[in-house]
Design a protein around this motif. Sequence first.
Motif, short mmCIF file in Angstrom:
data_model
loop_
_atom_site.label_atom_id
_atom_site.label_comp_id
_atom_site.label_asym_id
_atom_site.label_seq_id
_atom_site.Cartn_x
_atom_site.Cartn_y
_atom_site.Cartn_z
N THR A 12 0.84 -1.21 0.00
CA THR A 12 0.00 0.00 0.00
C THR A 12 0.86 1.25 0.00
N TRP A 13 0.24 2.33 -0.43
CA TRP A 13 0.85 3.65 -0.34
C TRP A 13 0.66 4.18 1.08
N VAL A 62 -1.12 -0.49 -3.93
CA VAL A 62 -0.25 -0.33 -5.09
C VAL A 62 -0.81 -1.21 -6.20
N GLN A 66 2.89 6.55 -7.11
CA GLN A 66 1.43 6.54 -7.01
C GLN A 66 0.84 7.43 -8.11
N SER A 96 5.59 4.33 -0.92
CA SER A 96 5.26 3.07 -0.26
C SER A 96 6.39 2.58 0.62
#
Length: 603
Positions: free
Chosen positions: A124-125, A131, A192, A212
């Motif tokens: 995940t960000w 992601v 992102q 991330s």
Amino acid sequence: MRFAIASLAVFLLLSGAAAAQTKTSHALSLGDAPKYGADFKQLDYVNVDAPKGGELKLATPSGFDSLNPFIPKGDSAPGLGLVYETLMTQPPDDDLSEYGLLAESVEVPDDLSWIVFTLRPQATWADGQPVTADDVVWSFDQIRKDGAPTMQLYYANVAKAEALGPRKVKFSFSGPKNRELPQIMGQLPVLQKAVWAKRGFDKVTLEPWAGSGPYRIKSFEANRAITYERRADWWGKDLPINRGRYNFGIIRYDVYRDQTVMREAFKSGQYDFRSENSGREWATFYTFPAIEQGLVKKEMVKHNRPGGISGFIYNTRRDKFSDPRVRHALTLAWDFEWVNKNLAYGAYYRPASYFDNSIFAAEGAPSPDELKLLEPLRDKLPKEVFGPAWKPPVSDGSGFDRKNLREATKLLKEAGWEVKDGRLVNAKGEPFTITFMMQDPSYERMAAPWAQSLQRLGITLTMQAIDSAQYVRRLREFDYDVIYAGWGQSSSPGNEQRFFFSSKAADNPGSQNYAGIKNPAIDTLIDDVIGAPSRHALIPAVRALDRALTWGWYISPSFALNADRIAYWNKFGMPAKNPASGVDFMSWWVDPAKAAKLAAARQ
């Protein structure tokens, strides 16, 4: 029905054959196999129980005016690699392999015509969003379009990128089979899309951003300092590849424009860790009371990393350096033996290869496998390439070796230069002058003896120290005579040789072809390196390239050392052993007891 059954049998047969030609794995390797299996729990050398927290203070000699490290504009801040992640990563103790980071697995066919990455569902960000494959495709497209020129050459044989689903992305390749290209794609930085599409990928920016990775930007002041803080919510902290690493709670970089000031700042405790690149300073500076009291530690740590080559690089785009005899003569005039003894306390040896400290360095006469690659190029290469491996000139150590200077004079005369009224001039009467462009004034010490020797040849060498912003701009535009720089090498040379030494890179502003090398034979040898089908074939291919480069006299090599010289304030814990490639500082941690003891001693 018989036809249908037969067709089904053929389909199953073909499907089975296709499946047999495709491999899905947790890692990729350019060696025999990855060191760690799919079920590994941690890297061998790390301490998975290392405490988290504490502050690490570092120093950098270069200012910054941008937080975008992906484009060839602006001076980017140090440490930004802590913010973003790549699809795969290379651990310090297995330098021929990459293991999944954002990607949990990779799929590659035997013909290496494509690669598919499957992203981890937990990746995940910093804002909690997953992601996705779209992020990967967008990042690739932007980097290839507007990123650094070196990256554009890196991805020259990537035909397209496409999302096969929310977590699957495929890269298709063109050109001949390339063993390294799948791992190159594993090194792709992923950004992102939802955030960067708005801010503009190709813009110099001082707008903080989150990725991330294990750290986020906490604060900064352009050209002065930047601070990162460890993310407690980092999605990847429990991955086997990350356990025991990225332990510092805060990491801060302060900008120091001068190396002398930087050393004094370390001495007074303004920052915590220093890697020393000067043999003279290592021998003379690190004797202050804090070392005698054990408050500061100094160590020489041996490593087996390939050393590459560094030294004075001639810009062959300029006519006066276009003749290899001239470059040979200039190299004869720099007395390594005298400089090493009198200025560096005998700390170094002189590299004889672009792939120093590795199995890829050319030795002796070319092997039969090397000759297979070199013979078709004989008319485009110096005849010396087909004899013993190149060795740098050796002097008597006097600082005024008459034999070397006489040979240099002869070479310059053969190249059309004559001494008139004490000055070396060409047929047009133009004097031979050299401007040595440098960012760090400390290089004057190495260049001053060279200037004296060149003066005896009738050549005037002027030293020009400029600020970092101007230096970077002129470096990108190839606006210089001579610089002090070099080319680092990996344990598996490949596609990066294109933006080091290829003809295309010579005309590509921002590339690392500092010397302006444009030789179709070298281009072919680079292709041989990239296209080597195995590590067994790679070794003679790189050695053949090494011979072509060294006998081109593009650089006057200076110093080499197969060890790290480090000094640090005694507040750290560290693994019991180092990986063979050297110190992995990101596996260190702040030891609370040592930090408290150090703080008390300082008071």
